[in-house]
Design an enzyme around this catalytic site. Structure first.
Site, mmCIF file in Angstrom:
data_model
loop_
_atom_site.group_PDB
_atom_site.id
_atom_site.type_symbol
_atom_site.label_atom_id
_atom_site.label_comp_id
_atom_site.label_asym_id
_atom_site.label_seq_id
_atom_site.Cartn_x
_atom_site.Cartn_y
_atom_site.Cartn_z
ATOM 1 N N SER A 107 -31.438 55.078 -9.103
ATOM 2 C CA SER A 107 -30.068 55.788 -9.042
ATOM 3 C C SER A 107 -30.250 57.074 -10.197
ATOM 4 C CB SER A 107 -28.857 54.980 -9.307
ATOM 5 O OG SER A 107 -27.736 55.864 -9.563
ATOM 6 N N TYR B 162 -24.483 49.777 -15.453
ATOM 7 C CA TYR B 162 -25.410 50.202 -14.201
ATOM 8 C C TYR B 162 -26.478 51.086 -14.439
ATOM 9 C CZ TYR B 162 -25.997 52.067 -9.767
ATOM 10 O OH TYR B 162 -26.767 52.611 -8.224
HETATM 11 P P1 NAP Z 1 -23.919 48.734 -0.415
HETATM 12 O O1 NAP Z 1 -23.802 49.267 0.658
HETATM 13 O O2 NAP Z 1 -22.913 48.087 -1.178
HETATM 14 O O3 NAP Z 1 -24.869 47.439 0.022
HETATM 15 C C1 NAP Z 1 -25.437 46.352 -0.712
HETATM 16 C C2 NAP Z 1 -26.289 45.497 -0.337
HETATM 17 O O4 NAP Z 1 -26.686 44.559 -1.226
HETATM 18 C C3 NAP Z 1 -25.586 44.752 0.998
HETATM 19 O O5 NAP Z 1 -26.636 44.340 1.838
HETATM 20 C C4 NAP Z 1 -25.243 43.360 0.315
HETATM 21 O O6 NAP Z 1 -25.224 42.295 0.715
HETATM 22 C C5 NAP Z 1 -26.408 43.331 -0.842
HETATM 23 N N1 NAP Z 1 -25.897 42.544 -2.122
HETATM 24 C C6 NAP Z 1 -25.003 42.921 -2.729
HETATM 25 N N2 NAP Z 1 -24.707 41.981 -4.050
HETATM 26 C C7 NAP Z 1 -25.891 41.190 -3.943
HETATM 27 C C8 NAP Z 1 -26.217 40.051 -4.466
HETATM 28 N N3 NAP Z 1 -25.635 39.636 -5.601
HETATM 29 N N4 NAP Z 1 -27.524 39.357 -3.979
HETATM 30 C C9 NAP Z 1 -28.064 39.915 -2.834
HETATM 31 N N5 NAP Z 1 -27.780 41.023 -2.308
HETATM 32 C C10 NAP Z 1 -26.675 41.644 -2.601
HETATM 33 O O7 NAP Z 1 -24.787 49.421 -1.414
HETATM 34 P P2 NAP Z 1 -25.740 50.519 -1.068
HETATM 35 O O8 NAP Z 1 -24.994 51.868 -1.446
HETATM 36 O O9 NAP Z 1 -26.292 50.530 0.139
HETATM 37 O O10 NAP Z 1 -26.673 50.616 -2.366
HETATM 38 C C11 NAP Z 1 -28.210 50.151 -2.115
HETATM 39 C C12 NAP Z 1 -28.998 50.625 -3.481
HETATM 40 O O11 NAP Z 1 -28.776 51.797 -3.713
HETATM 41 C C13 NAP Z 1 -28.369 49.801 -4.574
HETATM 42 O O12 NAP Z 1 -29.223 49.425 -5.519
HETATM 43 C C14 NAP Z 1 -27.413 50.884 -5.344
HETATM 44 O O13 NAP Z 1 -27.524 50.477 -6.685
HETATM 45 C C15 NAP Z 1 -28.327 52.196 -4.899
HETATM 46 N N6 NAP Z 1 -27.994 53.284 -5.049
HETATM 47 C C16 NAP Z 1 -26.727 53.554 -4.180
HETATM 48 C C17 NAP Z 1 -26.014 54.705 -4.403
HETATM 49 C C18 NAP Z 1 -24.875 55.378 -3.844
HETATM 50 O O14 NAP Z 1 -24.221 56.166 -3.898
HETATM 51 N N7 NAP Z 1 -24.600 54.675 -2.686
HETATM 52 C C19 NAP Z 1 -26.508 55.802 -5.271
HETATM 53 C C20 NAP Z 1 -27.506 55.258 -6.061
HETATM 54 C C21 NAP Z 1 -28.177 54.292 -5.934
HETATM 55 P P3 NAP Z 1 -23.890 41.794 1.778
HETATM 56 O O15 NAP Z 1 -23.857 42.672 2.786
HETATM 57 O O16 NAP Z 1 -24.003 40.228 2.153
HETATM 58 O O17 NAP Z 1 -22.731 41.933 0.812
#
Ligand code: NAP
Length: 262
Positions: free
Chosen positions: A157, A171
């Site tokens: 991130s 985080y």
């Molecule tokens: P998201 O929409 O919240 O999706 C999270 C995913 O991770 C879902 O598939 C969820 O499963 C799964 N998950 C959550 N908690 C978990 C756990 N305890 N064990 C196993 N799986 C789990 O998140 P996203 O925004 O796509 O983020 C994906 C990655 O990108 C993360 O590593 C995040 O830190 C990184 N990131 C995101 C952003 C942003 O702005 N969105 C920015 C920088 C980095 P369920 O569907 O079953 O809940």
């Protein structure tokens, strides 16, 4: 859980953790379109995971390869659940890609308000589980272990270089460790046919912002992002898919910012 069956090897199997929603789901769809048999993991949203499996299978059929995607439930807050993910993926064919994508944030707060329980969960899901999944992948892909090589992409991130003061420094620190994992592991296995890279997204419009307590964060921050808007999950997935592809054959240890210039 979809029962995995032996699939056509194609490009092999790609495990995408947290592949049920957001960035992980976008990665799963793109990798399926590029010929990988995809195994997505999810924590609780089985319906969303099964929809991604259907989309991946449709992509496989469009390519003329057998539909063999699978979804596996695993809470990465409990590392004991990790080996089962990889034995399920083994039933689909040889593992050639791991996208270490699953990650969490938590309510916005200062460090002087954080509890040990919060920190343990944050680092277990975001960092410890990513390292354990990488180990599972290396044991299958490394030529040192009799594998045929492969690629790991870790989801970092922009927080890792910004620190997220007043929001979620924990985080940010958990993602700083992902950057260091990428640098170290890339060098550890570079001579064993395994490439290791990271993608460092900026503010991407997904549901993750709900759990931070600020669902409108992508819209609120748009003006402070040089490109002028939040990114999409697909824009991050394009970078991941390129890093997994043979086009990135000489790229390892790279940390690719996909952050709109932020
Ligand atoms: P998201 O929409 O919240 O999706 C999270 C995913 O991770 C879902 O598939 C969820 O499963 C799964 N998950 C959550 N908690 C978990 C756990 N305890 N064990 C196993 N799986 C789990 O998140 P996203 O925004 O796509 O983020 C994906 C990655 O990108 C993360 O590593 C995040 O830190 C990184 N990131 C995101 C952003 C942003 O702005 N969105 C920015 C920088 C980095 P369920 O569907 O079953 O809940």
């Amino acid at each position: 859980m979809t029962q995995p069956e032996q699939g056509d090897a194609g490009r092999g199997v790609a495990v995408v953790t947290g592949g049920s929603r957001g960035i992980g789901a976008a990665c799963a769809r793109l990798l399926a379109r590029a010929g990988w048999t995809v195994c997505v993991t999810y924590r609780s949203n089985e319906a969303a995971a099964q929809e991604v499996v259907r989309e991946c299978d449709a992509a496989a059929r469009a390519l003329g390869t057998p539909a063999g995607a699978a979804a596996v439930a695993a809470d990465l807050a409990d590392p004991a659940q990790i080996p089962g993910v990889f034995t399920a993926a083994d039933r689909l064919g040889p593992l050639t890609v791991l996208v270490n994508n699953a990650g969490i944030v938590d309510r916005q707060m200062r460090v002087d308000e954080m509890t040990a329980g919060r920190l343990t969960r944050m680092f277990t899901v975001n960092t410890v589980s990513s390292i354990l999944c990488a180990g599972e992948a290396v044991r299958r892909m490394s030529t040192r272990h009799g594998g045929a090589g492969g690629s790991i992409v870790n989801m970092s991130s922009a927080a890792a270089r910004l620190g997220s003061p007043g929001l979620y420094v924990d985080y940010a620190a958990s993602k700083g460790a992902i950057d260091t994992l990428t640098l170290g592991l890339a060098r550890e296995v570079a001579g064993e046919g395994v490439r290791v890279n990271a993608v460092r997204p900026g503010i991407i419009a997904t549901d993750i912002h709900i759990s931070s307590g600020e669902p409108q964060r992508p819209a609120r921050m748009a003006g402070s992002i040089p490109i002028g808007r939040a990114g999409t999950a697909d824009e991050v997935a394009q970078a991941v898919a390129w890093l997994c592809s043979p086009a990135a054959s000489y790229t390892t240890g790279a940390i690719l910012d996909v952050a709109g210039g932020r």
